[in-house]
Enzyme design. Sequence first.
Site, mmCIF file in Angstrom:
data_model
loop_
_atom_site.group_PDB
_atom_site.id
_atom_site.type_symbol
_atom_site.label_atom_id
_atom_site.label_comp_id
_atom_site.label_asym_id
_atom_site.label_seq_id
_atom_site.Cartn_x
_atom_site.Cartn_y
_atom_site.Cartn_z
ATOM 1 N N GLU A 13 1.001 -1.433 0.081
ATOM 2 C CA GLU A 13 0.001 0.354 -0.053
ATOM 3 C C GLU A 13 0.959 1.430 0.100
ATOM 4 O OE1 GLU A 13 -3.817 -1.742 2.479
ATOM 5 O OE2 GLU A 13 -2.303 -0.994 3.762
ATOM 6 N N GLY A 79 -9.725 -8.320 9.136
ATOM 7 C CA GLY A 79 -10.700 -9.494 8.671
ATOM 8 C C GLY A 79 -11.919 -8.800 9.110
ATOM 9 N N MET A 174 -4.061 -5.188 13.612
ATOM 10 C CA MET A 174 -3.404 -6.075 15.030
ATOM 11 C C MET A 174 -2.750 -4.367 14.543
ATOM 12 S SD MET A 174 -2.255 -9.183 14.064
ATOM 13 C CE MET A 174 -0.768 -9.739 15.008
ATOM 14 N N GLU A 175 -2.929 -3.550 14.312
ATOM 15 C CA GLU A 175 -2.254 -2.095 14.553
ATOM 16 C C GLU A 175 -3.777 -0.182 14.905
ATOM 17 O OE1 GLU A 175 -0.925 -4.594 12.404
ATOM 18 O OE2 GLU A 175 -2.258 -3.609 11.957
ATOM 19 N N ASP A 198 -11.197 -10.411 3.940
ATOM 20 C CA ASP A 198 -11.289 -12.236 4.538
ATOM 21 C C ASP A 198 -12.535 -11.728 5.767
ATOM 22 O OD1 ASP A 198 -10.404 -12.958 7.678
ATOM 23 O OD2 ASP A 198 -9.153 -11.642 5.819
#
Length: 235
Positions: A13, A79, A174-175, A198
């Site tokens: 990205e 996710g 996770m961030e 997903d």
Amino acid sequence: MNKIGLIFAMREELDEILKQVDIKNEFNVFGLDFYSIVFKDTECTLVECGVGKVNAARTTQIMIDVMKVDYIINVGVAGGVADSLAVCDIVIGEKLVQHDFDITAFDHAKGYIPNVGVYLNSDEYLLRIADEVKDYFAKTRFHKGVIASGDIFCTSEKMSKKINEKFDALCVDMEGASIGQVAYLSGVPFLVVRSISDIPNNNNKITYEEFLEDSSKIVAKFLLDMIEKISLDIK
């Protein structure tokens, strides 16, 4: 001139943005590669933070203390934990929560952080800009809501459902919430945006490689459109 800090979870990205702009400066701070650009008369500093809450938090503090940014926008993948989502949908985080922060033994709610609370609210101005920009993307589905973060790569359908129900979360990463916490404690406006890689029912229509290529292009255009709007407001 206001300076915008752009923190990326994925190198792909970051690279997609760098393809479309001129790099004015490149430097390394504590092992992190930072890139300085000017887009539409607005100075931006870009960096890949690495996986997990600690990497994200330390990168955010460097952005604030060393790069002296006025805004922080974090983008990456997540996710989905809500049935309403599909792969390549974009979630604009109105609120962030750390789903793995647990001091319930002291009679606090799950996710509650002292001096912060359970939820962190994204900046209203950046949310408004994101809301205006998303209307340019007729083929992309956007959602606004809660993004839940934790140092767990969530693959369990049971855990996904639990996080969705407990926090009314749309997706997990996770961030994001750790970036939001550091920005909040430092008084810097922030926004977290996630592209869905997903979804809970695993009914995914494309490969991860296809997703990442498509998602990176969408996110890059979204960010550059946001920066252009912010630039017009400053003028």
